[in-house]
Motif scaffolding. Sequence first.
Motif, mmCIF file in Angstrom:
data_model
loop_
_atom_site.group_PDB
_atom_site.id
_atom_site.type_symbol
_atom_site.label_atom_id
_atom_site.label_comp_id
_atom_site.label_asym_id
_atom_site.label_seq_id
_atom_site.Cartn_x
_atom_site.Cartn_y
_atom_site.Cartn_z
ATOM 1 N N UNK A 115 0.845 -1.200 0.000
ATOM 2 C CA UNK A 115 0.000 0.000 0.000
ATOM 3 C C UNK A 115 0.881 1.250 0.000
ATOM 4 N N UNK A 116 1.963 1.248 0.787
ATOM 5 C CA UNK A 116 2.868 2.403 0.810
ATOM 6 C C UNK A 116 3.551 2.595 -0.534
ATOM 7 N N UNK A 117 3.992 1.503 -1.135
ATOM 8 C CA UNK A 117 4.662 1.588 -2.439
ATOM 9 C C UNK A 117 3.705 2.127 -3.493
ATOM 10 N N UNK A 118 2.503 1.584 -3.533
ATOM 11 C CA UNK A 118 1.548 2.007 -4.558
ATOM 12 C C UNK A 118 1.073 3.440 -4.347
ATOM 13 N N UNK A 119 0.933 3.850 -3.092
ATOM 14 C CA UNK A 119 0.517 5.228 -2.820
ATOM 15 C C UNK A 119 1.547 6.209 -3.360
ATOM 16 N N UNK A 120 2.824 5.957 -3.096
ATOM 17 C CA UNK A 120 3.856 6.876 -3.588
ATOM 18 C C UNK A 120 4.060 6.737 -5.091
ATOM 19 N N UNK A 121 3.912 5.512 -5.627
ATOM 20 C CA UNK A 121 4.065 5.320 -7.072
ATOM 21 C C UNK A 121 2.991 6.070 -7.842
ATOM 22 N N UNK A 122 1.742 5.906 -7.437
ATOM 23 C CA UNK A 122 0.663 6.577 -8.145
ATOM 24 C C UNK A 122 0.652 8.075 -7.857
ATOM 25 N N UNK A 123 1.313 8.513 -6.785
ATOM 26 C CA UNK A 123 1.500 9.942 -6.553
ATOM 27 C C UNK A 123 2.518 10.525 -7.519
ATOM 28 N N UNK A 124 3.574 9.739 -7.819
ATOM 29 C CA UNK A 124 4.586 10.194 -8.774
ATOM 30 C C UNK A 124 4.104 10.121 -10.211
ATOM 31 N N UNK A 125 3.299 9.098 -10.502
ATOM 32 C CA UNK A 125 2.800 8.868 -11.865
ATOM 33 C C UNK A 125 1.277 8.772 -11.830
ATOM 34 N N UNK A 126 0.578 9.884 -11.729
ATOM 35 C CA UNK A 126 -0.879 9.851 -11.581
ATOM 36 C C UNK A 126 -1.624 9.362 -12.822
ATOM 37 N N UNK A 127 -0.950 9.284 -13.954
ATOM 38 C CA UNK A 127 -1.609 8.839 -15.181
ATOM 39 C C UNK A 127 -1.749 7.318 -15.244
ATOM 40 N N UNK A 128 -1.107 6.578 -14.349
ATOM 41 C CA UNK A 128 -1.249 5.121 -14.330
ATOM 42 C C UNK A 128 -2.650 4.758 -13.862
ATOM 43 N N UNK A 129 -3.275 3.806 -14.537
ATOM 44 C CA UNK A 129 -4.651 3.456 -14.217
ATOM 45 C C UNK A 129 -4.833 2.018 -13.751
ATOM 46 N N UNK A 130 -3.930 1.115 -14.142
ATOM 47 C CA UNK A 130 -4.108 -0.299 -13.829
ATOM 48 C C UNK A 130 -2.910 -0.832 -13.076
ATOM 49 N N UNK A 131 -3.175 -1.642 -12.067
ATOM 50 C CA UNK A 131 -2.142 -2.308 -11.290
ATOM 51 C C UNK A 131 -2.326 -3.809 -11.456
ATOM 52 N N UNK A 145 -6.329 5.176 -0.500
ATOM 53 C CA UNK A 145 -5.258 6.077 -0.935
ATOM 54 C C UNK A 145 -5.479 6.589 -2.355
ATOM 55 N N UNK A 146 -5.842 5.671 -3.248
ATOM 56 C CA UNK A 146 -6.020 6.015 -4.662
ATOM 57 C C UNK A 146 -7.342 5.414 -5.121
ATOM 58 N N UNK A 147 -8.334 6.226 -5.308
ATOM 59 C CA UNK A 147 -9.664 5.727 -5.648
ATOM 60 C C UNK A 147 -9.787 5.328 -7.115
ATOM 61 N N UNK A 148 -8.942 5.857 -7.986
ATOM 62 C CA UNK A 148 -9.138 5.655 -9.421
ATOM 63 C C UNK A 148 -8.390 4.447 -9.987
#
Length: 122
Positions: A17-33, A51-54
Amino acid sequence: MHALVHAADVQDRDGGVNVMTTLFGLFPFLMTLFADGGYQGEQFQSGLKKAIATVNVEIVKRSDQAKGFVVLPKRWVVEQTFAWLGRCRRLAKDWECRNAKAFAFLKLASIRFMLRKLCKPS
């Protein structure tokens, strides 16, 4: 793209969760994990949605009908990257006693890997 080093007593699902929160904060255009079965628990899903609703989380599972070794789509990219990083002697074992030092050597190995890819004559 991004990495975090945490203590060995932190489960991947909890640290994810911590990794994904900071990753999607750095790259907000990513949509799929794309994640493996270890991340399908409710704790990871709810923490990530908070953390990331989208973000759309797709769990890559092995088929029940598969016999023996089967290459899973999307997951082989991660496994191949871990194998390449594991070829660096400093990352082959957990020698480091400080997380910052382990993170620095992970970055150095990644830089070495990318330079070899960029400078390789085709």
